[in-house]
Each structure stands twice: as structure tokens, then as C-alpha cells.
Write an enzyme that holds these catalytic residues in place. Structure first.
Site, PDB file in Angstrom:
ATOM      1  N   ASP A   3       0.825  -1.216   0.000  1.00  0.00           N
ATOM      2  CA  ASP A   3       0.000   0.000   0.000  1.00  0.00           C
ATOM      3  C   ASP A   3       0.853   1.258   0.000  1.00  0.00           C
ATOM      4  OD1 ASP A   3       0.667  -0.663   2.672  1.00  0.00           O
ATOM      5  OD2 ASP A   3      -0.989   0.522   3.445  1.00  0.00           O
ATOM      6  N   ASN A  38      -5.247  -3.076  14.333  1.00  0.00           N
ATOM      7  CA  ASN A  38      -5.194  -4.183  13.359  1.00  0.00           C
ATOM      8  C   ASN A  38      -4.138  -5.225  13.711  1.00  0.00           C
ATOM      9  OD1 ASN A  38      -3.038  -2.541  12.641  1.00  0.00           O
ATOM     10  ND2 ASN A  38      -3.607  -2.338  10.490  1.00  0.00           N
ATOM     11  N   GLU A  43      -2.546  -0.038  15.940  1.00  0.00           N
ATOM     12  CA  GLU A  43      -2.354  -0.083  14.492  1.00  0.00           C
ATOM     13  C   GLU A  43      -0.867  -0.397  14.238  1.00  0.00           C
ATOM     14  OE1 GLU A  43      -0.801   1.220  10.899  1.00  0.00           O
ATOM     15  OE2 GLU A  43      -0.468   2.394  12.728  1.00  0.00           O
ATOM     16  N   HIS A  50      -4.873   1.887   3.149  1.00  0.00           N
ATOM     17  CA  HIS A  50      -4.231   2.604   4.244  1.00  0.00           C
ATOM     18  C   HIS A  50      -3.396   3.803   3.749  1.00  0.00           C
ATOM     19  CE1 HIS A  50      -5.519  -0.511   6.950  1.00  0.00           C
ATOM     20  NE2 HIS A  50      -4.829  -1.429   6.326  1.00  0.00           N
ATOM     21  N   ASP A  51      -2.246   3.507   3.171  1.00  0.00           N
ATOM     22  CA  ASP A  51      -1.270   4.582   2.957  1.00  0.00           C
ATOM     23  C   ASP A  51      -1.725   5.617   1.923  1.00  0.00           C
ATOM     24  OD1 ASP A  51       0.283   3.442   4.885  1.00  0.00           O
ATOM     25  OD2 ASP A  51       1.685   2.483   3.517  1.00  0.00           O
TER      26      ASP A  51
END
Ligand code: BDR
Ligand code: CA
Length: 317
Positions: free
Chosen positions: A18, A164, A170, A245-246
């Protein structure tokens, strides 16, 4: 028409499937100028994330952009990241690519961060997409970068949703909680793009197939690296596709109106024996400490995914 001032972005990153997708979004976006990439351990070892960052600048046709290798482990802990389960051992979903021809910058990552920000006061948007080790070392080495950066927009944390890699943490924050705490309290403008928003933007298999159909060098690369990532998310019961995400952090830099944000005091719990790396957001407003972070709490996922598709495929709305 006067030329629009480009946003000058310095990534600190652990590519990473990502991460790669976020960096390619930047290269595909006319309002962004990528000024450098510093690399960190995380999704895989730092030698591998550095080679992947070099592959990305080569793929983008920008071998002149400096890529500086950084931290191989967290500040105070051993590296226990299992990012390879998600991203493959090579960080690129086990897809095979030739060795990069470009060489890394001779500087270490924290030095690249300091040099780039101090040479361009008020201009650089620092976008950390991995564990915050390099960024903490940079701001500890040269605290004036906090006043000289334009802003920090990081992917990490979970303010009001579960983690996660643990019930509360996270991955990026969990991988170096002490570094994250330094960064969150360094006194610079931080926007936190955490799981609160990144789990809401999901690229389905159909969406990825549409990207792949464009058959550009960027979309071919994305098609090759995302299979393993999709399989991982499916294996943990996330059947709709892959959360984004990123790229969400870069999307905020491109168009902050995609997100709803709220200022809050956010601390990082680095002391917890069993569950370190929680980002603890204080929503009590005036009864708490002064806000230090602009926290993303919602996203217009449809508009964001449209933006990503348009940029990567060149398609119009
Ligand atoms: C973050 O962890 C890494 O695996 C991803 O690249 C992303 O930066 C998501 O928690
Ligand atoms: Ca990352």
C-alpha cells in the site's frame, strides 16, 4: 492561467504494497511534487524497503529523486513486525521485479528529512507511511524541523476503532511506540490518517480489475503486487477487498475535503506491558489537554476511490 503551486511531499515509507500504491498516486498527481523518499523497516526489512523505494522512483522515471535508507529496528525494542505476512517477504506481494539500477542517497534517512525540511522552510509536507523511527530521530536531532515543516500527514493509529495488529494498536504505531510518542509530541502540525478512515475505503476485486485494465506501467505494477495482499485480507475474513491505508494519507494532502477531521489531544501508550502502541485520543475537549493532532474521523470513500482511479488510469469523472 497561473501555475498552481505544487505540494512538495517527502515520504518516509516501508514499501510495502500500500506504500507503493500511495507513492504511485503521488507520481500520478499533477499537484504533487515528490522531493524524496526515506525508508524504514516495517512491512519487511529496511534493505528490502529501500530497494523497493528505488524501484518506485525508477518506475516513475525519476531516478534523480533521493532515496535514503533509515532505521532497521525500533528505537528501544527488537523488530517483531510480521508485515511480511501481509506484504510478502519482498514487500511487493512476492511479485518479481529486476534489481533497481539507481543507488540510494549516501545520507541516512533522518539526515535526508532534516536537510530537506531545513532547506525549504515552510514548504515540505512530510508523509510518514511506516513506523515513525526515522521521523523521531530526525526531530530529536534537529528540533527546528518542527517549526520549518509545512505539515506532517501520517498514516497510523486508531483513535476510536480497534487496532489491526492488536486489539488496540495499528501496525505503524505498534512497530515503534516510543518513536510515535516522540513524533506526536514534537509540536508540529500533525494530521493522523488512521484506521478510523482507512478501513472505510475498500478496493474490491472489481475495482482492482478496472485499474488493471488500463495497462499502464503503474497499473501493471499495482496489478502484480496486490494479489498477495488481497489474499491476506481474505484469509483474515475481510472479504470485500483491501482497505486503503497509505494512499489515504496522500489523498488528504491532495484534497483534504475528502475527510472529516477533528482536533484532539492524542497520546501514544508505550508503557503497556501487553498492548503497547495504542493511540489514546481524548475527546473531552476543554476538560483535557490542548489538542496536538488533527484526527481524521470520516472519509468520503466513494469520492476518494474515484480520485485514485482517475489519477491512475487517466480516466475523467
Ligand atoms: C499500515 O501498516 C503497514 O502494513 C501498511 O503499509 C500501512 O502503513 C497499516 O496498518
Ligand atoms: Ca506503510
Amino acid at each position: 492561467m497561473p501555475e498552481v503551486q505544487k505540494r512538495r511531499v517527502l515520504f518516509d515509507t516501508d514499501p510495502g504494497v500500500d506504500d507503493s500504491m500511495a507513492i504511485l498516486l503521488a507520481f500520478a498527481s499533477p499537484e504533487i511534487e515528490v522531493v524524496g523518499l526515506s525508508t524504514v523497516f516495517g512491512n519487511t526489512g529496511v534493505d528490502v524497503t529501500t530497494a523497493n523505494a528505488l524501484r518506485l522512483v525508477e518506475l516513475a522515471g525519476h531516478p534523480e529523486i533521493p532515496v535514503a535508507a533509515g532505521a532497521a529496528k525500533p528505537l528501544l525494542r527488537p523488530n517483531t513486525s510480521r508485515g511480511d505476512m501481509v506484504h510478502g517477504k519482498n514487500g511487493l506481494g512476492e511479485a518479481e521485479f529486476p534489481e533497481p539500477k539507481v543507488k540510494p542517497d549516501p545520507r541516512r534517512a533522518p539526515q535526508l528529512i532534516v536537510d530537506t525540511i531545513m532547506a525549504n522552510p515552510g514548504e515540505i509536507t512530510l508523509v510518514p507511511l511506516g513506523p515513525l523511527t526515522n521521523v523521531a530521530l530526525a526531530v530529536a536531532t534537529e528540533p527546528r524541523i518542527a517549526q520549518n515543516v509545512r505539515e506532517v500527514v501520517l498514516m497510523g493509529g486508531a483513535a476510536a476503532v480497534p487496532g489491526n495488529v492488536s486489539p488496540v494498536a495499528e501496525a505503524n504505531i505498534h512497530n515503534d511506540p516510543e518513536a510515535a510518542r516522540i513524533v506526536f509530541h514534537a509540536g508540529w502540525p500533525i494530521t493522523m490518517i488512521g484506521l478510523d478512515v482507512t478501513m472505510k475505503s475498500v478496493m474490491s476485486e472489481a475495482y482492482l480489475a478496472e485499474l488493471a485494465a488500463a495497462r499502464t506501467p503503474f497499473t501493471d505494477f499495482i496489478a502484480a503486487i496486490t494479489r498477495h495482499y488481497l489474499d491476506f485480507y481474505r484469509s483474515v475474513g475481510f472479504t470485500e477487498g483491501m482497505p486503503v491505508h497509505d494512499s489515504s494519507a496522500l489523498a488528504y494532502v491532495i484534497d483534504p475535503t475528502l475527510f472529516t477531521t477533528r482536533h484532539a489531544y492524542v497520546d501514544v501508550d508505550h508503557m503497556s506491558l501487553h498492548h503497547p502502541g495504542q493511540t489514546v485520543a481524548d475527546w473531552r475537549g476543554q476538560r483535557g489537554e490542548d489538542p496536538n493532532v488533527n484526527v481524521a474521523i470520516d472519509v468520503d470513500a466513494e469520492r476518494f476511490l474515484d480520485l485514485y482511479r482517475q489519477r491512475l488510469t487517466g480516466a475523467k469523472a
